[in-house]
Design an enzyme around this catalytic site. Structure first.
Site, mmCIF file in Angstrom:
data_model
loop_
_atom_site.group_PDB
_atom_site.id
_atom_site.type_symbol
_atom_site.label_atom_id
_atom_site.label_comp_id
_atom_site.label_asym_id
_atom_site.label_seq_id
_atom_site.Cartn_x
_atom_site.Cartn_y
_atom_site.Cartn_z
ATOM 1 N N ASP A 163 -14.239 104.570 61.770
ATOM 2 C CA ASP A 163 -15.309 104.936 60.850
ATOM 3 C C ASP A 163 -16.049 106.103 61.484
ATOM 4 O O ASP A 163 -16.542 105.991 62.617
ATOM 5 C CB ASP A 163 -16.245 103.741 60.646
ATOM 6 C CG ASP A 163 -17.339 103.991 59.622
ATOM 7 O OD1 ASP A 163 -17.629 105.169 59.319
ATOM 8 O OD2 ASP A 163 -17.913 103.004 59.124
ATOM 9 N N ASN A 190 -14.070 116.057 56.606
ATOM 10 C CA ASN A 190 -13.816 115.820 55.190
ATOM 11 C C ASN A 190 -14.437 114.539 54.648
ATOM 12 O O ASN A 190 -14.644 114.411 53.449
ATOM 13 C CB ASN A 190 -12.291 115.788 54.962
ATOM 14 C CG ASN A 190 -11.903 115.244 53.607
ATOM 15 O OD1 ASN A 190 -12.126 115.878 52.590
ATOM 16 N ND2 ASN A 190 -11.324 114.053 53.591
ATOM 17 N N SER A 235 -18.056 120.224 51.621
ATOM 18 C CA SER A 235 -19.288 119.953 50.898
ATOM 19 C C SER A 235 -18.923 119.593 49.451
ATOM 20 O O SER A 235 -17.947 118.879 49.219
ATOM 21 C CB SER A 235 -20.221 121.167 50.979
ATOM 22 O OG SER A 235 -21.426 120.917 50.292
ATOM 23 N N SER A 236 -19.665 120.094 48.490
ATOM 24 C CA SER A 236 -19.432 119.775 47.082
ATOM 25 C C SER A 236 -20.277 120.693 46.219
ATOM 26 O O SER A 236 -21.331 121.185 46.664
ATOM 27 C CB SER A 236 -19.813 118.310 46.791
ATOM 28 O OG SER A 236 -19.868 118.059 45.403
ATOM 29 N N TYR A 240 -26.218 111.947 47.891
ATOM 30 C CA TYR A 240 -24.948 112.688 47.926
ATOM 31 C C TYR A 240 -25.197 114.182 47.828
ATOM 32 O O TYR A 240 -24.740 114.968 48.670
ATOM 33 C CB TYR A 240 -24.034 112.224 46.794
ATOM 34 C CG TYR A 240 -22.693 112.923 46.791
ATOM 35 C CD1 TYR A 240 -21.685 112.511 47.651
ATOM 36 C CD2 TYR A 240 -22.433 113.979 45.934
ATOM 37 C CE1 TYR A 240 -20.449 113.150 47.662
ATOM 38 C CE2 TYR A 240 -21.206 114.626 45.939
ATOM 39 C CZ TYR A 240 -20.218 114.207 46.800
ATOM 40 O OH TYR A 240 -18.996 114.849 46.810
ATOM 41 N N LYS A 245 -24.786 116.961 50.900
ATOM 42 C CA LYS A 245 -23.787 118.018 50.728
ATOM 43 C C LYS A 245 -24.439 119.393 50.856
ATOM 44 O O LYS A 245 -23.840 120.333 51.400
ATOM 45 C CB LYS A 245 -23.086 117.870 49.381
ATOM 46 C CG LYS A 245 -22.138 116.680 49.302
ATOM 47 C CD LYS A 245 -21.034 116.761 50.340
ATOM 48 C CE LYS A 245 -19.979 115.694 50.164
ATOM 49 N NZ LYS A 245 -18.926 115.753 51.210
#
Length: 253
Positions: free
Chosen positions: A64, A91, A138-139, A152, A156
C-alpha cells in the site's frame, strides 16, 4: 520516434490495472526493465509474469503506497535489483470522492504522501541517472470543479503544483518532473465501468460532456506518460499534459 527507453529502468505504482498497467506494459515494450507495485498480491504476480515476456527484467511487490516504510523498502530493493532507477511514475490514487474526514485522510495518505515518499525514496538513484524523470498522474479534476470536487480534486491539483515545484528545484541537477492529467478513462473493472453498471444516468451525463463522444483508453493515456518520462522529452519539465479529448474547456497557459 525512438524514445531512448531501451536498457533503462522504470518504476510504476499501481501497475496491475487500468492506466498503471498500460504504462508498465508500454515501458516494457519499449525495452525498459519495469517494476510495479499494487495492493493485490495475486494481481502483482500475474502482471509481472506478463511483463517478463517482453521486458528485459520485471519485478513487483504487493504493498500500500500509504505505507511509507513499505514504499522505501520496495524502491531500494528495486534499485539494487535493477542497478539503478531512471523513470518513476506515481500513479496510485485513493479515488477519495466524498466530503467526510475519512476521504480527506485517505486521499492525503495515498495521493500526496504516497507520491512524495516515492519521489524522496527514488531521489538518490534518479540523481545518478543520465535520464532521471518523475511523472505524477493527476486528473482533469485537478484543473476544474466537477463531480469529484472535494478531496480527490484538491489533491490532484496539489500534485500538479508539486510536480512543477520539483521541476524548478531539480532542473539544475539534470532531473525532470511533469504531471499528466487524464480525462475520464474507461476500462473493464474500472470506476467508469462500475458507474456504467450502477449509475447509468451519471455515466451517460459524463459521456455526453466529451465532444469526442467517448472516454479515453488506458493505452492512450500511457502513451503520453511514457513519452514525457522518456529521454525523448528531454527539455520538457514542469508541464501538465492534459489527455482528455477536449473534455475540459479551461485554457491552460
Amino acid at each position: 520516434m525512438d524514445l531512448q527507453i531501451a536498457g533503462r529502468t522504470a518504476l510504476v505504482t499501481g501497475g496491475t490495472r487500468g492506466i498503471g498497467r498500460a504504462i508498465a506494459e508500454l515501458f516494457a515494450r519499449e525495452g525498459a526493465s519495469v517494476a510495479i507495485c499494487a495492493r493485490d498480491a495475486q494481481a502483482v504476480t500475474e502482471t509481472v509474469a506478463d511483463l517478463a515476456k517482453v521486458a528485459p527484467r520485471a519485478s513487483g511487490r504487493a504493498l500500500d503506497v500509504a505505507d511509507g516504510d513499505a514504499v522505501r523498502s520496495w524502491v531500494a530493493a528495486t534499485a539494487e535489483e535493477f542497478g539503478g532507477l531512471d523513470m518513476i511514475v506515481a500513479n496510485v490514487s485513493a479515488l477519495a470522492i466524498g466530503a467526510g474526514e475519512a476521504a480527506w485522510r485517505a486521499g492525503f495518505a495515498t495521493d500526496i504522501l504516497g507520491s512524495v515518499t516515492l519521489v524522496d525514496a527514488a531521489m538518490p538513484w534518479l540523481e545518478r541517472s543520465a535520464a532521471g524523470s518523475i511523472t505524477l498522474i493527476s486528473s482533469v479534476s485537478g484543473r476544474e470543479v466537477d463531480f469529484a470536487a472535494g478531496p480527490y480534486g484538491a489533491f490532484k491539483a496539489a500534485l500538479i503544483h508539486y510536480a512543477q515545484g520539483l521541476a524548478y528545484q531539480l532542473a539544475p541537477r539534470g532531473l525532470r518532473a511533469n504531471s499528466v492529467s487524464p480525462g475520464n478513462t474507461y476500462f473493464p473493472g474500472g470506476v467508469w465501468a462500475r458507474i456504467e453498471r450502477d449509475d447509468p444516468a451519471l455515466f451517460a451525463s459524463a459521456l455526453a460532456l466529451n465532444p469526442t463522444g467517448r472516454m479515453a483508453t488506458p493505452e492512450e493515456v500511457a502513451r503520453a506518460v511514457v513519452f514525457l518520462a522518456s529521454p525523448a522529452a528531454s527539455f520538457i519539465t514542469g508541464t501538465n499534459l492534459v489527455v482528455d479529448g477536449a473534455l475540459t474547456r479551461g485554457v491552460q497557459f
